[in-house]
Design a protein around this motif. Structure first.
Motif, PDB file in Angstrom:
ATOM      1  N   ASP A 219       1.327  23.691 -13.813  1.00  0.00           N
ATOM      2  CA  ASP A 219       0.256  22.773 -13.370  1.00  0.00           C
ATOM      3  C   ASP A 219      -0.661  22.442 -14.416  1.00  0.00           C
ATOM      4  OD1 ASP A 219       1.282  22.735 -10.718  1.00  0.00           O
ATOM      5  OD2 ASP A 219       0.028  24.291 -10.143  1.00  0.00           O
ATOM      6  N   GLU A 220      -0.766  22.994 -15.426  1.00  0.00           N
ATOM      7  CA  GLU A 220      -2.266  23.118 -16.366  1.00  0.00           C
ATOM      8  C   GLU A 220      -1.764  22.570 -17.620  1.00  0.00           C
ATOM      9  OE1 GLU A 220      -4.753  26.259 -15.948  1.00  0.00           O
ATOM     10  OE2 GLU A 220      -5.240  25.636 -14.179  1.00  0.00           O
ATOM     11  N   ILE A 221      -0.434  22.703 -18.114  1.00  0.00           N
ATOM     12  CA  ILE A 221      -0.229  22.460 -19.448  1.00  0.00           C
ATOM     13  C   ILE A 221      -0.470  21.280 -19.905  1.00  0.00           C
ATOM     14  CG2 ILE A 221       2.082  21.956 -20.966  1.00  0.00           C
ATOM     15  CD1 ILE A 221       3.288  24.362 -19.609  1.00  0.00           C
ATOM     16  N   ALA A 222      -0.405  20.063 -19.153  1.00  0.00           N
ATOM     17  CA  ALA A 222      -0.700  18.582 -19.460  1.00  0.00           C
ATOM     18  C   ALA A 222      -2.134  18.496 -20.140  1.00  0.00           C
ATOM     19  CB  ALA A 222      -0.525  17.865 -18.301  1.00  0.00           C
ATOM     20  N   THR A 223      -3.114  19.495 -19.275  1.00  0.00           N
ATOM     21  CA  THR A 223      -4.539  19.623 -19.549  1.00  0.00           C
ATOM     22  C   THR A 223      -4.686  20.373 -20.585  1.00  0.00           C
ATOM     23  OG1 THR A 223      -5.088  19.679 -17.019  1.00  0.00           O
ATOM     24  CG2 THR A 223      -6.812  20.386 -18.683  1.00  0.00           C
ATOM     25  N   TYR A 224      -4.039  21.741 -21.028  1.00  0.00           N
ATOM     26  CA  TYR A 224      -3.984  22.376 -22.242  1.00  0.00           C
ATOM     27  C   TYR A 224      -3.851  21.509 -23.485  1.00  0.00           C
ATOM     28  CZ  TYR A 224      -3.229  26.242 -18.900  1.00  0.00           C
ATOM     29  OH  TYR A 224      -3.329  27.106 -18.061  1.00  0.00           O
ATOM     30  N   ALA A 225      -2.822  20.577 -23.225  1.00  0.00           N
ATOM     31  CA  ALA A 225      -2.571  19.659 -24.321  1.00  0.00           C
ATOM     32  C   ALA A 225      -3.617  18.750 -24.872  1.00  0.00           C
ATOM     33  CB  ALA A 225      -1.378  18.679 -24.165  1.00  0.00           C
TER      34      ALA A 225
END
Length: 277
Positions: A219-225
Motif C-alpha cells: 500500500d505504501e511503496i509508492a509513497t516511500y518512493a
C-alpha cells in the motif's frame, strides 16, 4: 487488580498490526512468544465486543486462534527480561539490555530497554535489515525509519554515520520506548514522532527503511518512493521469500530497481535503488 490475558496464535507478520489494534481498545502490555503474542488489559478496561471484532477482522486473513483468561497483575518487565537474550548480527552488532554484559569485540553495540514492543532484533526481519545496513554507506546520510518499533534500526544508522534521521511509529508506546532507547545510546541525530507515513512532512532521504508487513508495504511503496532522493536506497522487510516477486513488481512500477536480497527462515529482506534522473 485482575488482568485479562489474550493468548493469540498468529503469523508473525500480523503481530505488529494486532498490537496497534489492541492498544487502541485498552490493551497496554504485549509479550512476544514463539506462537504469536500475549496481550494484557485490566479487567475494567476490557471491551469484549471490540476485541472480538478485531479478531473477526483478521481471522480470514491469516491463521489466528486466541484464548482469554484472568490473571493477577505481574511485574511485566521482570517476565520479559527472563526471556530476553542479547542478539548478535554478523559478529559485528550486539543488541543488548543494560543488565547484560558489554562485549567490546563488537564494532557496534546497541543498548535497549527490553519492554514489550517489537523490533528488538530477535525476529529475522529486523536482524536482516541490520545486516543490510552494514553494507550501505550511511556516512553523513539522511534516513527515514518507517514503523521504528524500538528504534534500533535508527540507532544503528547513527552509529554507522547517518546524521539526519527521522523515525516514526503508529504506536505511542513504541515511540516512548524508542525515545528511551535513543537516550540510552546517547544518540544526537534522531527525531522520533507518532504517526504514519501520511503524517510525514514532504522531504527526501538518502535511505528509507520499512520493516512492517507485506500488505502495508504494498500500500505504501509508492509513497516511500516520493521520500527517496535520486540514487537513494530503500530497504524493505517484514514479508516472506514467496512475496518477493510481488514486492519487486510494485517497486518497479514506482521506478525502483532491486539490487540485493537476503533471506532467513523463509523471511526476506530486499534492497531497492531509485535511479538517478
Amino acid at each position: 487488580m485482575l488482568y485479562l490475558e489474550a493468548n493469540i496464535e498468529v503469523n508473525a507478520e500480523f503481530s505488529e498490526i494486532l498490537v496497534a489494534e489492541l492498544a487502541e481498545i485498552g490493551f497496554d502490555t504485549f509479550l512476544e512468544n514463539e506462537n504469536g503474542l500475549l496481550a494484557y488489559v485490566t479487567e475494567d478496561e476490557f471491551d469484549d465486543i471490540a476485541f472480538k471484532q478485531i479478531m473477526e477482522t483478521y481471522a480470514p486473513k491469516t491463521n489466528l486462534f486466541y484464548s482469554l483468561k484472568k490473571i493477577e497483575k505481574q511485574n511485566w518487565n521482570e517476565e520479559w527480561e527472563k526471556s530476553f537474550d542479547p542478539i548478535e548480527v554478523l559478529d559485528k552488532i550486539l543488541v543488548r539490555a543494560s543488565f547484560h554484559e558489554s562485549k567490546p569485540n563488537f564494532e557496534h553495540e546497541i543498548i535497549i530497554t527490553p519492554k514489550m514492543s517489537f523490533g528488538t532484533g530477535h525476529h529475522e526481519t529486523t536482524s536482516q535489515i541490520m545486516e543490510l545496513q552494514l553494507a550501505v554507506d550511511h556516512k553523513d546520510k539522511s534516513l527515514l525509519d518507517v514503523g521504528t518499533g524500538t528504534g534500533i534500526l535508527a540507532i544503528l544508522a547513527e552509529k554507522l554515520g547517518a546524521n539526519d534521521i527521522k523515525a516514526f511509529d503508529i504506536d505511542e508506546w513504541s515511540v516512548e520506548n524508542t525515545t528511551e532507547n535513543i537516550g540510552l545510546n546517547s544518540c544526537q541525530n534522531i527525531e522520533v514522532s507518532l504517526g504514519t507515513i501520511a503524517d510525514e512532512p514532504a522531504k527526501t532521504y538518502d535511505i528509507v527503511i520499512a520493516n512492517i508487513n507485506r500488505n502495508i508495504l504494498l500500500d505504501e511503496i509508492a509513497t516511500y518512493a516520493t521520500f527517496m532522493k535520486p540514487g537513494g536506497i530503500l530497504m524493505l522487510s517484514g514479508f516472506y521469500e514467496k512475496d518477493i516477486a510481488e514486492i519487486e513488481t510494485c517497486c518497479e512500477a514506482n521506478g525502483l530497481k532491486k539490487v540485493k536480497q537476503i533471506s532467513k527462515k523463509e523471511w526476506a529482506a530486499v534492497v531497492f535503488n531509485k535511479p538517478m534522473a
